[in-house]
Scaffold this motif. Sequence first.
Motif, short mmCIF file in Angstrom:
data_model
loop_
_atom_site.label_atom_id
_atom_site.label_comp_id
_atom_site.label_asym_id
_atom_site.label_seq_id
_atom_site.Cartn_x
_atom_site.Cartn_y
_atom_site.Cartn_z
N UNK A 13 0.43 -1.47 0.18
CA UNK A 13 -0.02 -0.04 -0.28
C UNK A 13 1.39 1.37 -0.08
N UNK A 14 1.78 0.91 0.28
CA UNK A 14 2.99 2.72 0.97
C UNK A 14 3.43 2.54 -0.53
N UNK A 15 3.93 1.48 -0.94
CA UNK A 15 5.00 1.50 -2.15
C UNK A 15 3.73 2.18 -3.57
N UNK A 16 2.98 1.79 -3.34
CA UNK A 16 1.94 2.23 -4.61
C UNK A 16 1.06 3.21 -4.03
N UNK A 17 1.10 3.84 -2.65
CA UNK A 17 0.11 5.07 -2.25
C UNK A 17 -1.41 5.05 -3.05
N UNK A 18 -1.94 3.82 -2.43
CA UNK A 18 -3.20 3.22 -2.62
C UNK A 18 -3.66 2.38 -1.17
N UNK A 19 -4.61 2.55 -0.71
CA UNK A 19 -5.03 1.55 0.42
C UNK A 19 -5.07 0.45 -0.19
N UNK A 20 -5.12 -0.26 1.27
CA UNK A 20 -4.74 -1.95 0.99
C UNK A 20 -5.81 -2.66 0.48
N UNK A 21 -7.46 -2.32 0.16
CA UNK A 21 -8.49 -2.41 -0.45
C UNK A 21 -8.25 -2.75 -2.10
N UNK A 22 -6.80 -1.66 -2.42
CA UNK A 22 -6.68 -1.45 -3.87
C UNK A 22 -5.89 -2.30 -4.08
#
Length: 63
Positions: A13-22
């Motif tokens: 999530x941190x690597x891609x800057x998105x929420x875990x559900x994404x």
Amino acid sequence: MMTLTYVSIRQLSKRYGVHASTVWRWRKSRGFPEPYLFSPQCARWKLAEIEAWEAAAALRLGG
């Protein structure tokens, strides 16, 4: 001997800057690698598989 590195959903999530559900949704919509389930509450991804997915995605996008 090669050491395997595993990453967590939080790290992805941190690597891609998105929420875990994404990240979980990308498994179906973008062919994201499947996780390895070490227990019902412990899913991890092989870093090498993530990097291969990123490289393939870059090629598809012309990068």
